[in-house]
Design a protein around this motif. Sequence first.
Motif, mmCIF file in Angstrom:
data_model
loop_
_atom_site.group_PDB
_atom_site.id
_atom_site.type_symbol
_atom_site.label_atom_id
_atom_site.label_comp_id
_atom_site.label_asym_id
_atom_site.label_seq_id
_atom_site.Cartn_x
_atom_site.Cartn_y
_atom_site.Cartn_z
ATOM 1 N N ALA A 150 25.961 45.973 16.247
ATOM 2 C CA ALA A 150 24.796 46.492 16.854
ATOM 3 C C ALA A 150 24.516 47.763 16.622
ATOM 4 O O ALA A 150 25.490 48.662 16.276
ATOM 5 C CB ALA A 150 25.082 46.322 18.632
ATOM 6 N N ASP A 157 22.038 51.480 21.395
ATOM 7 C CA ASP A 157 21.790 50.199 22.288
ATOM 8 C C ASP A 157 22.531 50.090 23.659
ATOM 9 O O ASP A 157 23.667 50.304 23.622
ATOM 10 C CB ASP A 157 21.622 48.906 21.171
ATOM 11 C CG ASP A 157 20.788 48.873 20.282
ATOM 12 O OD1 ASP A 157 19.865 49.946 20.531
ATOM 13 O OD2 ASP A 157 20.963 48.153 19.333
ATOM 14 N N VAL A 189 23.298 47.317 27.275
ATOM 15 C CA VAL A 189 23.268 45.943 27.541
ATOM 16 C C VAL A 189 23.184 46.013 29.121
ATOM 17 O O VAL A 189 23.545 47.078 29.881
ATOM 18 C CB VAL A 189 24.278 44.987 27.221
ATOM 19 C CG1 VAL A 189 24.050 44.937 25.590
ATOM 20 C CG2 VAL A 189 25.692 45.494 27.502
ATOM 21 N N ALA A 213 26.755 49.331 23.104
ATOM 22 C CA ALA A 213 27.036 48.253 22.204
ATOM 23 C C ALA A 213 28.351 48.156 21.697
ATOM 24 O O ALA A 213 28.634 46.979 21.268
ATOM 25 C CB ALA A 213 25.835 47.921 21.193
ATOM 26 N N ARG A 214 29.151 49.077 21.672
ATOM 27 C CA ARG A 214 30.367 49.038 21.418
ATOM 28 C C ARG A 214 31.326 50.302 22.003
ATOM 29 O O ARG A 214 30.957 51.318 22.349
ATOM 30 C CB ARG A 214 30.347 49.420 19.731
ATOM 31 C CG ARG A 214 31.766 49.231 19.220
ATOM 32 C CD ARG A 214 31.290 49.452 17.472
ATOM 33 N NE ARG A 214 32.642 49.321 16.717
ATOM 34 C CZ ARG A 214 32.318 49.340 15.402
ATOM 35 N NH1 ARG A 214 31.592 49.572 14.809
ATOM 36 N NH2 ARG A 214 33.546 49.276 14.620
ATOM 37 N N ARG A 261 32.924 44.990 20.339
ATOM 38 C CA ARG A 261 31.332 44.867 20.858
ATOM 39 C C ARG A 261 30.857 44.129 22.154
ATOM 40 O O ARG A 261 31.630 43.144 22.404
ATOM 41 C CB ARG A 261 30.826 44.186 19.495
ATOM 42 C CG ARG A 261 30.800 44.740 18.252
ATOM 43 C CD ARG A 261 30.131 44.128 17.293
ATOM 44 N NE ARG A 261 30.691 42.930 16.772
ATOM 45 C CZ ARG A 261 29.915 41.794 17.023
ATOM 46 N NH1 ARG A 261 29.034 41.574 17.426
ATOM 47 N NH2 ARG A 261 30.725 40.435 16.688
ATOM 48 N N ALA A 267 28.011 42.513 24.711
ATOM 49 C CA ALA A 267 26.623 41.895 24.820
ATOM 50 C C ALA A 267 26.582 41.445 25.934
ATOM 51 O O ALA A 267 27.399 41.001 26.549
ATOM 52 C CB ALA A 267 26.420 40.878 23.683
#
Length: 315
Positions: free
Chosen positions: A12, A16, A18, A158-159, A164, A166
């Motif tokens: 990703a 970003d 989530v 994202a990490r 990682r 999601a």
Amino acid sequence: MMLSEASDRGRAKRGDSVGAGRAAAEHRQRDERHPWPPRWLRWVPPALVVATMVLDQVTPPRYFFGALLTASVVLALFTYPPLGVLAVGAAGCVLLAVTETLEDYVGPMTIAALTVLATITVLSTSLCVVRQRIESRFRRVQAVAEAVQLALLRPLPARIGPLRLAGFYRAADDEALIGGDLYSVRPTPFGIRVIVGDVKGKGISATQTVATVISSFQEAALLQPSLDQVAERIDVALQLDRDNPPAEPMGGGRPAYAPGKAPAPADEVFATAVLLEFSADARTVRILDRGHQPLLTVRHGTASVVEMDHSLPLG
């Protein structure tokens, strides 16, 4: 929420987020795609003014269409600023007076229609001022509510380290970003620790318990060497909430829960949750299940249930 070991394929992009962050972005996109009132409604008031003028020209003098001008002012109230509403009403009054004068058909009905239209214009302009103030206040409250909810249930990167992440989050209340579900991930000296859970209750009324669980987890995850001890600290925090329920506000203020929804009874403050502890290289994970839904592992497109021992929910 899904967690997986980092790989070079399909990483990703940095920045970003989530979970609740994605939910907030979707709320904004939905408002942009489906604004209220719809944009086409802005064309209706001038269209009614034009229709009135056309109908007045193509029909005999005994027919009267002044009500369409009143309707144009009322519709302008929902879409135009105060000056726009005033302009629509003034244009309607001028049009009505000119057409009736040219046709030499000025009578009691025309005078009454002008009086009604002028009155509706003044009232609609005043209501438009009130509408703008209410909308401005609502936008400020909405921005504060979004900031508070995202501070409580922070968007996840994202990490985190070798992991990682999601996720997808949607609250039971359409206008809320968070509800009774919760998640949190913390890098700690003992590994990367995760909690995913669901508290008693739904929507905004459950956020107090969500705040207790998350804050307790974030503190205990950094200090306690085992997941069992982390869960015990959350148990204690929920016990304190149960023993000390929120008091009614003084001075006739509003209750701390959502209107129309009774708060959860004091003996029902609990949460189902699963706690995870990933090793530094993320190749092993310890799991503690406190009455939550079973975890799933996905390998090569096949999902399977993780078999583990269950214990009572937190609290």
